[in-house]
Write a protein that holds these residues in place. Structure first.
Motif, mmCIF file in Angstrom:
data_model
loop_
_atom_site.group_PDB
_atom_site.id
_atom_site.type_symbol
_atom_site.label_atom_id
_atom_site.label_comp_id
_atom_site.label_asym_id
_atom_site.label_seq_id
_atom_site.Cartn_x
_atom_site.Cartn_y
_atom_site.Cartn_z
ATOM 1 N N SER A 31 -12.188 12.102 12.942
ATOM 2 C CA SER A 31 -10.816 11.591 12.783
ATOM 3 C C SER A 31 -10.816 10.261 12.050
ATOM 4 O O SER A 31 -9.948 9.992 11.211
ATOM 5 C CB SER A 31 -10.156 11.440 14.158
ATOM 6 O OG SER A 31 -10.048 12.689 14.794
ATOM 7 N N THR A 32 -11.807 9.404 12.335
ATOM 8 C CA THR A 32 -11.884 8.097 11.678
ATOM 9 C C THR A 32 -12.128 8.254 10.186
ATOM 10 O O THR A 32 -11.482 7.593 9.354
ATOM 11 C CB THR A 32 -13.014 7.262 12.306
ATOM 12 O OG1 THR A 32 -12.796 7.141 13.710
ATOM 13 C CG2 THR A 32 -13.077 5.884 11.676
ATOM 14 N N GLU A 33 -13.062 9.151 9.815
ATOM 15 C CA GLU A 33 -13.342 9.391 8.403
ATOM 16 C C GLU A 33 -12.129 9.980 7.697
ATOM 17 O O GLU A 33 -11.808 9.601 6.555
ATOM 18 C CB GLU A 33 -14.539 10.328 8.271
ATOM 19 C CG GLU A 33 -14.886 10.725 6.835
ATOM 20 C CD GLU A 33 -15.395 9.581 5.989
ATOM 21 O OE1 GLU A 33 -15.403 9.709 4.753
ATOM 22 O OE2 GLU A 33 -15.778 8.536 6.567
ATOM 23 N N ALA A 34 -11.427 10.893 8.363
ATOM 24 C CA ALA A 34 -10.238 11.507 7.766
ATOM 25 C C ALA A 34 -9.147 10.476 7.515
ATOM 26 O O ALA A 34 -8.477 10.504 6.472
ATOM 27 C CB ALA A 34 -9.726 12.619 8.673
ATOM 28 N N GLU A 35 -8.975 9.544 8.442
ATOM 29 C CA GLU A 35 -7.963 8.497 8.257
ATOM 30 C C GLU A 35 -8.319 7.615 7.067
ATOM 31 O O GLU A 35 -7.448 7.227 6.273
ATOM 32 C CB GLU A 35 -7.860 7.660 9.527
ATOM 33 C CG GLU A 35 -7.229 8.403 10.705
ATOM 34 C CD GLU A 35 -7.248 7.572 11.969
ATOM 35 O OE1 GLU A 35 -7.696 6.406 11.906
ATOM 36 O OE2 GLU A 35 -6.796 8.074 13.027
ATOM 37 N N GLY A 36 -9.607 7.274 6.932
ATOM 38 C CA GLY A 36 -10.023 6.468 5.789
ATOM 39 C C GLY A 36 -9.800 7.185 4.471
ATOM 40 O O GLY A 36 -9.343 6.582 3.489
ATOM 41 N N ARG A 37 -10.121 8.483 4.423
ATOM 42 C CA ARG A 37 -9.917 9.246 3.187
ATOM 43 C C ARG A 37 -8.432 9.406 2.877
ATOM 44 O O ARG A 37 -8.045 9.447 1.701
ATOM 45 C CB ARG A 37 -10.598 10.608 3.303
ATOM 46 C CG ARG A 37 -12.111 10.516 3.412
ATOM 47 C CD ARG A 37 -12.800 11.858 3.227
ATOM 48 N NE ARG A 37 -14.240 11.740 3.401
ATOM 49 C CZ ARG A 37 -15.128 12.661 3.049
ATOM 50 N NH1 ARG A 37 -14.721 13.798 2.509
ATOM 51 N NH2 ARG A 37 -16.423 12.469 3.249
ATOM 52 N N LEU A 38 -7.608 9.513 3.913
ATOM 53 C CA LEU A 38 -6.169 9.644 3.679
ATOM 54 C C LEU A 38 -5.630 8.379 3.020
ATOM 55 O O LEU A 38 -4.787 8.445 2.117
ATOM 56 C CB LEU A 38 -5.445 9.917 4.995
ATOM 57 C CG LEU A 38 -3.943 10.165 4.901
ATOM 58 C CD1 LEU A 38 -3.655 11.395 4.039
ATOM 59 C CD2 LEU A 38 -3.344 10.349 6.288
ATOM 60 N N ARG A 39 -6.134 7.220 3.452
ATOM 61 C CA ARG A 39 -5.706 5.967 2.811
ATOM 62 C C ARG A 39 -6.204 5.892 1.380
ATOM 63 O O ARG A 39 -5.537 5.344 0.491
ATOM 64 C CB ARG A 39 -6.223 4.771 3.613
ATOM 65 C CG ARG A 39 -5.533 4.564 4.946
ATOM 66 C CD ARG A 39 -5.898 3.210 5.542
ATOM 67 N NE ARG A 39 -7.335 3.125 5.836
ATOM 68 C CZ ARG A 39 -7.887 3.454 6.996
ATOM 69 N NH1 ARG A 39 -7.124 3.915 7.980
ATOM 70 N NH2 ARG A 39 -9.192 3.338 7.169
ATOM 71 N N ASN A 40 -7.387 6.435 1.126
ATOM 72 C CA ASN A 40 -7.985 6.359 -0.204
ATOM 73 C C ASN A 40 -7.364 7.346 -1.184
ATOM 74 O O ASN A 40 -7.048 7.004 -2.331
ATOM 75 C CB ASN A 40 -9.488 6.596 -0.093
ATOM 76 C CG ASN A 40 -10.213 6.340 -1.407
ATOM 77 O OD1 ASN A 40 -9.983 5.325 -2.048
ATOM 78 N ND2 ASN A 40 -11.090 7.250 -1.797
ATOM 79 N N TYR A 41 -7.191 8.602 -0.743
ATOM 80 C CA TYR A 41 -6.696 9.662 -1.632
ATOM 81 C C TYR A 41 -5.175 9.787 -1.614
ATOM 82 O O TYR A 41 -4.588 10.342 -2.538
ATOM 83 C CB TYR A 41 -7.307 11.008 -1.234
ATOM 84 C CG TYR A 41 -8.782 11.132 -1.530
ATOM 85 C CD1 TYR A 41 -9.222 11.517 -2.793
ATOM 86 C CD2 TYR A 41 -9.738 10.872 -0.562
ATOM 87 C CE1 TYR A 41 -10.583 11.639 -3.065
ATOM 88 C CE2 TYR A 41 -11.090 10.986 -0.823
ATOM 89 C CZ TYR A 41 -11.513 11.375 -2.079
ATOM 90 O OH TYR A 41 -12.842 11.494 -2.350
#
Length: 554
Positions: A31-41
């Motif tokens: 979930s943490t990685e997904a949140e970071g990628r959502l901010r990036n992409y």
């Protein structure tokens, strides 16, 4: 976080792509990685235009040259009334403004209704997606998907973003919205050895398409505007707005009328001044008023309203055919087309299949109707009724086709749609036209097994417990040449007769004749299976699977 380029995902192996995207096919992203990628992409949505305020939309209806000319005429008419005061109210100015206002209201309401319909269409897109995160299967809003997410695909699902398949079991997708191809496309996980067009990327699934058969697992590679659908949307954003031929012609007419109006006023005033003696300012003012009044009379106040009314009728006719027109003037554009570009087959598809003819041992049956509506005439090939042996064969054929089937026929808001493979949906519709009810078929035939379609086998089979008989029933549909080679008998009325060499040749000839009429052919067959034989085959298959698992673990 660095953005990962996955534009060539179809050229990579599944394992290599998973490693590069930093995701696990079994546990997915955290979930943490997904949140970071959502901010990036960014969110998995297409860029939307800034909403235009309603008042600006309404004022935009008054920008046509002819409408501006009418407004000027109304203002001049009002000014003349203020000078002369010959009536209680400036009736002519009021009438012109009323016509202009009515025209603007009609155009504004039509545009608003079209935008509401477009908004409703957007709601048809996949709202949620089934993914694996933190090792758990979850359903999340499709806007929260990011590259690296592991997507689970089932029959009937709408694909929410572009993804590379890592597992596929007889998976097929409908890509007509993206490529124009009406038939479902079979998918597999093998990498492509060379660059390929979108329609040839068999190991990819794309945003906006849907799974019609089978199931699979894929890793997200592109979201939002980076998807193939997003690229199309980007091209549309950069396309400049162009006036339709009708709008251009009306603007030309407006400019010509404006020049004529000015010429009339100038000529009349000049003529009077030349041939009449103007003694004082009052007489000069009368001359000016006369010239302006003649000019105003030359403006066709009813033209915009007539055009709007005619175009509105065209919009209503297209709406009855499920075509949405956002701007009134666009209705006329189709009539001005002199070149229509179509795909390589020369057809324009609605992505719907319809059973037109059923051929059995006793003759042929024609089915009327179009699309997925379960209504249409059923008659024999010579136009007579379908009864006796022909009726028996039709019912048995379509019952088998309905059962060897995973599609679902539904009615939504007065429109019949199919969830699943279009060909399977067409078979269900044909069964309903023949009077076969799903509740009765479900009560009699309980499915207990399935052998899915594959490109190698070219057949799809289902096993059913028959409530009216001791034995099980196997229903199969698929390629006519493959299925005919596996059949030993044919149904004639209610009797199964051995297939002779002559009958096999006749069936092949009938199949070729249908194909020559540009019809897609499909064969249907059934057989009885002893319950004990089916149990033994299931037991042997289970034992084989256990042995293979033990060998792998050792």
């Amino acid at each position: 976080m660095v953005t990962i380029d996955a534009s060539n995902a179809h050229l990579e192996t599944a394992a290599g792509l998973l490693a590069r995207l930093g995701t696990n096919p079994q546990t997915g992203l955290s979930s943490t990685e997904a949140e970071g990628r959502l901010r990036n992409y960014g969110p998995n949505v297409l860029n939307a235009e800034e909403p235009v305020p309603a008042w600006r939309k309404f004022l935009a209806q008054f920008t046509d040259v002819l409408v501006v000319l009418l407004i000027i005429a109304a203002l001049i008419s009002g000014a003349l009334w203020l000078i002369e005061r010959d009536t209680a109210l400036p009736y002519e100015a009021i009438a012109i403004l009323a016509i202009v206002f009515l025209n603007a209201v009609m155009s504004y309401l039509q545009q608003s209704r079209a935008e509401q319909a477009i908004a409703a269409l957007k709601q048809m897109a996949a709202a949620r997606a089934k993914v694996i995160r933190d090792g758990v299967v979850q359903q999340i809003p499709s806007a929260e998907l990011v590259p690296g997410d592991i997507l689970l695909i089932e029959e009937g699902d709408t694909i929410p973003a572009d993804a590379r398949l890592i597992q596929s079991t007889a998976l097929q997708t409908a890509e007509a919205a993206l490529t124009g191809e009406s038939l479902p496309v079979s998918k597999d996980i093998a990498p492509i050895e060379h660059e390929a067009a979108v329609g040839d990327r068999h190991n990819m699934v794309f945003s906006g398409t849907s799974a019609t058969y089978g199931h699979g697992r894929a890793v997200m590679t592109s979201t939002g505007m980076a998807t193939q659908m997003g690229k199309i949307a980007g091209l549309l954003e950069t396309t400049p707005d162009e006036k339709t031929p009708l709008q251009s012609e009306l603007d030309r007419v407006g400019r010509v009328l404006g020049l004529i109006v000015i010429a009339i006023a100038v000529v009349m005033i000049a003529t009077i001044l030349v041939f009449e003696e103007i003694a004082d300012f009052s007489a000069l003012l009368d001359v000016l008023i006369l010239g302006v009044a003649l000019a105003v009379a030359a403006v066709p106040e009813g033209l915009p309203t007539v055009v709007t009314a005619v175009l509105s009728l065209g919009v209503q006719r297209m709406a009855r055919r499920n075509a949405i027109v956002r701007h009134l003037a666009a209705v006329e554009t189709l009539g001005s087309a002199n070149v229509i570009a179509s795909d390589k087959t020369g057809t324009l598809t609605r992505n719907e299949m319809t059973v037109k003819r059923v051929v059995t041992a006793s003759g042929s049956i024609e089915l009327g109707g179009i699309g997925y509506s379960p209504h249409g005439d059923v008659r024999s090939g010579d136009g007579g009724p379908v009864d006796g042996a022909l009726r028996t064969e039709l019912v048995r054929t379509l019952a088998a086709a309905d059962r060897a089937n995973n599609a679902v026929l539904q009615e939504r808001q007065g429109r019949w749609i199919v969830q699943g493979d279009p060909t399977e949906g067409a078979l269900i519709v044909a069964a309903r036209k023949a009077g076969l009810e799903p509740d009765e078929l479900d009560a009699r035939f309980d499915r207990i097994g399935e052998v899915p379609f594959s490109s190698e086998r070219k057949l799809m089979s289902t096993i059913h417990a028959d409530a009216e008989r001791e034995h099980l029933r196997a229903f199969t549909k698929g390629a006519a040449d493959v299925l005919l080679a596996r059949c030993s008998h044919e149904l004639v009325g209610s009797e199964a007769r051995p297939l002779t060499a002559e009958r096999r040749a006749a069936i092949r000839a009938a199949n070729d004749a249908l194909a020559n009429e540009a019809l897609r052919t499909l064969a249907i067959a059934f057989r009885s299976i002893p319950r004990d034989a089916y149990r033994r085959s299931r037991l042997l298959a289970t034992s084989s699977a256990i042995s293979s698992s033990s060998a792998s673990s050792e």
